[in-house]
Design a protein around this motif. Structure first.
Motif, PDB file in Angstrom:
ATOM      1  N   VAL A 263       0.897  -1.231   0.036  1.00  0.00           N
ATOM      2  CA  VAL A 263       0.018  -0.009  -0.130  1.00  0.00           C
ATOM      3  C   VAL A 263       0.821   1.209   0.030  1.00  0.00           C
ATOM      4  O   VAL A 263       1.541   1.421   1.176  1.00  0.00           O
ATOM      5  N   GLY A 264       1.121   1.869  -1.225  1.00  0.00           N
ATOM      6  CA  GLY A 264       1.830   3.023  -1.307  1.00  0.00           C
ATOM      7  C   GLY A 264       3.329   2.684  -1.150  1.00  0.00           C
ATOM      8  O   GLY A 264       4.333   3.765  -0.906  1.00  0.00           O
ATOM      9  N   VAL A 265       3.795   1.284  -1.506  1.00  0.00           N
ATOM     10  CA  VAL A 265       5.289   1.202  -1.427  1.00  0.00           C
ATOM     11  C   VAL A 265       5.799   1.108  -3.152  1.00  0.00           C
ATOM     12  O   VAL A 265       5.011   1.115  -3.651  1.00  0.00           O
ATOM     13  N   ASN A 266       7.016   1.514  -2.844  1.00  0.00           N
ATOM     14  CA  ASN A 266       7.892   1.425  -4.191  1.00  0.00           C
ATOM     15  C   ASN A 266       8.688   0.459  -4.349  1.00  0.00           C
ATOM     16  O   ASN A 266      10.056   0.617  -4.320  1.00  0.00           O
ATOM     17  N   GLN A 267       8.174  -0.784  -4.531  1.00  0.00           N
ATOM     18  CA  GLN A 267       9.081  -2.094  -4.607  1.00  0.00           C
ATOM     19  C   GLN A 267       8.494  -2.789  -5.685  1.00  0.00           C
ATOM     20  O   GLN A 267       7.539  -3.131  -5.986  1.00  0.00           O
ATOM     21  N   LYS A 268       9.746  -3.230  -6.692  1.00  0.00           N
ATOM     22  CA  LYS A 268       9.552  -3.642  -7.768  1.00  0.00           C
ATOM     23  C   LYS A 268       8.803  -4.801  -7.763  1.00  0.00           C
ATOM     24  O   LYS A 268       8.003  -5.281  -8.577  1.00  0.00           O
ATOM     25  N   ASP A 269       9.333  -5.597  -6.658  1.00  0.00           N
ATOM     26  CA  ASP A 269       8.532  -7.209  -6.529  1.00  0.00           C
ATOM     27  C   ASP A 269       7.117  -7.104  -5.740  1.00  0.00           C
ATOM     28  O   ASP A 269       6.790  -8.235  -5.688  1.00  0.00           O
ATOM     29  N   ILE A 270       6.766  -5.992  -5.513  1.00  0.00           N
ATOM     30  CA  ILE A 270       5.552  -5.735  -4.445  1.00  0.00           C
ATOM     31  C   ILE A 270       4.561  -5.240  -5.323  1.00  0.00           C
ATOM     32  O   ILE A 270       4.658  -4.017  -6.157  1.00  0.00           O
ATOM     33  N   THR A 271       3.320  -5.911  -5.541  1.00  0.00           N
ATOM     34  CA  THR A 271       2.392  -5.332  -6.405  1.00  0.00           C
ATOM     35  C   THR A 271       1.528  -4.474  -5.661  1.00  0.00           C
ATOM     36  O   THR A 271       1.054  -4.651  -4.254  1.00  0.00           O
ATOM     37  N   GLU A 272       0.930  -3.201  -6.124  1.00  0.00           N
ATOM     38  CA  GLU A 272       0.014  -2.387  -5.322  1.00  0.00           C
ATOM     39  C   GLU A 272      -1.059  -3.076  -5.164  1.00  0.00           C
ATOM     40  O   GLU A 272      -1.836  -3.684  -5.720  1.00  0.00           O
ATOM     41  N   LEU A 273      -1.830  -2.750  -3.923  1.00  0.00           N
ATOM     42  CA  LEU A 273      -3.309  -3.281  -3.292  1.00  0.00           C
ATOM     43  C   LEU A 273      -4.128  -2.495  -4.545  1.00  0.00           C
ATOM     44  O   LEU A 273      -4.186  -1.460  -4.533  1.00  0.00           O
ATOM     45  N   GLU A 274      -4.998  -3.309  -5.254  1.00  0.00           N
ATOM     46  CA  GLU A 274      -5.820  -2.744  -6.085  1.00  0.00           C
ATOM     47  C   GLU A 274      -7.232  -2.936  -5.434  1.00  0.00           C
ATOM     48  O   GLU A 274      -7.574  -3.703  -4.620  1.00  0.00           O
ATOM     49  N   ALA A 275      -8.228  -1.850  -5.859  1.00  0.00           N
ATOM     50  CA  ALA A 275      -9.424  -1.767  -5.358  1.00  0.00           C
ATOM     51  C   ALA A 275     -10.225  -2.925  -6.150  1.00  0.00           C
ATOM     52  O   ALA A 275      -9.830  -3.610  -7.151  1.00  0.00           O
ATOM     53  N   PRO A 276     -11.302  -3.418  -5.320  1.00  0.00           N
ATOM     54  CA  PRO A 276     -11.869  -2.750  -4.116  1.00  0.00           C
ATOM     55  C   PRO A 276     -11.275  -3.175  -2.762  1.00  0.00           C
ATOM     56  O   PRO A 276     -11.964  -2.834  -1.514  1.00  0.00           O
ATOM     57  N   ASN A 277     -10.217  -3.802  -2.906  1.00  0.00           N
ATOM     58  CA  ASN A 277      -9.455  -4.204  -1.615  1.00  0.00           C
ATOM     59  C   ASN A 277      -8.980  -3.156  -0.693  1.00  0.00           C
ATOM     60  O   ASN A 277      -8.433  -1.971  -1.360  1.00  0.00           O
ATOM     61  N   PHE A 278      -8.654  -3.338   0.556  1.00  0.00           N
ATOM     62  CA  PHE A 278      -8.204  -2.205   1.426  1.00  0.00           C
ATOM     63  C   PHE A 278      -8.004  -2.594   2.484  1.00  0.00           C
ATOM     64  O   PHE A 278      -8.190  -3.703   3.224  1.00  0.00           O
ATOM     65  N   ILE A 279      -7.023  -1.869   3.595  1.00  0.00           N
ATOM     66  CA  ILE A 279      -6.853  -2.143   4.623  1.00  0.00           C
ATOM     67  C   ILE A 279      -7.370  -1.386   5.718  1.00  0.00           C
ATOM     68  O   ILE A 279      -7.422  -0.102   5.261  1.00  0.00           O
ATOM     69  N   ALA A 280      -7.814  -1.913   7.010  1.00  0.00           N
ATOM     70  CA  ALA A 280      -8.224  -0.992   7.978  1.00  0.00           C
ATOM     71  C   ALA A 280      -7.594  -1.273   9.224  1.00  0.00           C
ATOM     72  O   ALA A 280      -6.582  -1.805   9.509  1.00  0.00           O
ATOM     73  N   GLY A 281      -8.224  -0.744  10.412  1.00  0.00           N
ATOM     74  CA  GLY A 281      -7.671  -1.048  11.659  1.00  0.00           C
ATOM     75  C   GLY A 281      -6.547  -0.191  12.176  1.00  0.00           C
ATOM     76  O   GLY A 281      -6.281   0.972  11.639  1.00  0.00           O
TER      77      GLY A 281
END
Length: 235
Positions: free
Chosen positions: A154-172
């Motif tokens: 989530v908002g990370v800039n790493q080539k091997d990590i895919t950005e979390l796509e909508a409608p998925n989200f994190i909370a808490g």
């Protein structure tokens, strides 16, 4: 209020709610108890927030045994966090602070406020949210049917990590602390792992451990889940 052809529409009001309550009910109502960190006896005099090189926030259902086993080694438990079996641990040698949070959205806002003093002092923050894989939404969900885990950032800039796509989200709490750090333009990396096994077993733990190590978190290289009591059926 009436709608022609659709009968009568009743819209409840706050006044109706208050009118339905007896006056003596308000007299007997107690103010909600304010949530607080409950420091251990040996740490009672050490209540000032510690300045860490890295604050790790791991949140999800059934994370306590995993996190305390592989992340809290050589750490000192500072206090319990008012969210089920949650707790805060400090490793003085690595200057790593660990917040273990059992999934409890009902109190996440207040718990976030309690942990913000620690988040403010941390040089860097890593949050990790664990979720069941069935909660992951994708138009190509069949592609992930054989995956042990789905790792997203989530908002990370790493080539091997895919950005979390909508409608998925994190909370808490993880989302709350990450949002605050981002708004203050302070370093933060947030991840979510959808796994087909919660509580984690030895196999499901491997993608989690791999991710944690890749972002500089001090942890064990393997995880052994607690042994389950054998059950026997007698006829």
């Amino acid at each position: 209020m009436s709608c022609p052809g659709f009968g009568e529409l009743n819209i409840p009001s706050s006044r109706a709610f208050w009118d339905d309550c007896e006056e003596d009910e308000f007299e007997n109502m107690k103010p909600a108890e304010k949530l607080q960190l409950k420091f251990d006896v040996e740490s009672a005099g050490d209540v000032a927030p510690v300045a860490s090189d890295l604050l790790v926030v791991i949140e999800g259902p059934h994370v306590t045994h995993f996190a305390t086993t592989v992340l809290a080694k050589d750490s000192k438990r500072l206090c319990s966090i008012p969210a089920k079996t949650s707790s805060l641990h400090w490793n003085a040698s690595s200057k790593q602070l660990l917040a273990i949070l059992e999934d409890d959205l009902s109190s996440s806002g207040e718990v976030t406020e309690l942990l913000l003093p620690y988040a403010k002092l941390a040089k860097n923050v890593v949050t990790l949210t664990l979720k069941p894989k069935v909660e992951f939404k994708s138009e190509e969900i069949q592609f992930y049917s054989d995956h042990v885990a789905i790792v997203r950032g989530v908002g990370v800039n790493q080539k091997d990590i895919t950005e979390l796509e909508a409608p998925n989200f994190i909370a808490g709490v993880a989302a709350g602390i990450a949002s605050w750090r981002d708004q203050e333009e302070l370093p933060v990396s947030s991840f979510v792992i959808y796994t087909d096994k919660l509580p984690l077993d030895s196999t499901a733990a491997q993608p989690v451990l791999k991710l944690l190590k890749s972002v500089g978190v001090t942890c064990n290289s393997s995880y052994i889940p607690p042994r389950k009591e054998s059950s026997y059926l007698y006829m």
